[in-house]
Design an enzyme around this catalytic site. Structure first.
Site, short mmCIF file in Angstrom:
data_model
loop_
_atom_site.label_atom_id
_atom_site.label_comp_id
_atom_site.label_asym_id
_atom_site.label_seq_id
_atom_site.Cartn_x
_atom_site.Cartn_y
_atom_site.Cartn_z
N LYS A 54 0.80 -1.22 0.00
CA LYS A 54 0.00 0.00 0.00
C LYS A 54 0.83 1.28 0.00
CE LYS A 54 -3.90 -2.22 2.31
NZ LYS A 54 -3.27 -3.55 2.48
N GLU B 116 10.79 -9.46 6.68
CA GLU B 116 9.90 -9.17 5.56
C GLU B 116 10.64 -9.40 4.25
OE1 GLU B 116 7.92 -5.37 6.15
OE2 GLU B 116 8.48 -5.48 8.26
#
Length: 155
Positions: free
Chosen positions: A21, A79
């Site tokens: 996002k 991540e």
């Protein structure tokens, strides 16, 4: 780091939703137990290597290990940005990762734009490093061929 290459796998869990996002750079996140079991000499920072989802193809990747200072995380995370475009999300799938090299330490950034620029630079450097013969051979490591259902750290 003596622990490199380092191999791990775990189920993809939902992260903060910032990768796609806010950054336009989607990441697959490992659960806490995978992060908590990293070897002590794997310091925080940005690394590169190879990754596959389930029994899928092996792709180049970059991975951030740490607290992401820009976002002031309170929990350490791992991540992975796989350098490949996937058609859909793969939450719940098994992510297989071989970390083969270190790019840079974690650091804070004064703007979202400078963070994005640094990540894009990390991706470009990872692509170059992974084309080197000593790293390219790890794409075919037996780790990516073994049973994908077993969650593990180490090799």
């Amino acid at each position: 780091m003596r622990s490199l290459p380092f191999f791990c796998r775990g189920q993809v869990v939902r992260g903060f939703g910032r990768g796609s996002k806010q950054l336009g750079i989607p990441t697959a996140n490992f659960p806490e137990q995978v992060v908590d079991n990293l070897p002590a000499d794997v310091s925080t920072g940005i690394y590169y290597g190879w990754a596959s989802v389930g029994s899928g193809d092996v792709h180049k990747m970059v991975v951030s290990i740490g607290w992401n200072p820009y976002y002031k995380n309170v929990k350490k995370s791992m991540e992975t940005h796989i350098i490949h475009t996937f058609k859909e999300d793969f939450y719940g799938e098994i992510l297989n990762v071989a970390i083969v090299g270190y790019l840079r330490p974690e650091k804070n950034f004064d703007s979202l734009e400078s963070l994005i620029s640094a990540i894009q630079g990390d991706i470009e450097e990872a692509k170059k490093q992974l084309d080197l013969p000593e790293h390219l051979k790890l794409k075919d490591d037996n780790f990516f061929q073994v049973s994908k259902g077993k969650i593990m750290n180490g090799h």
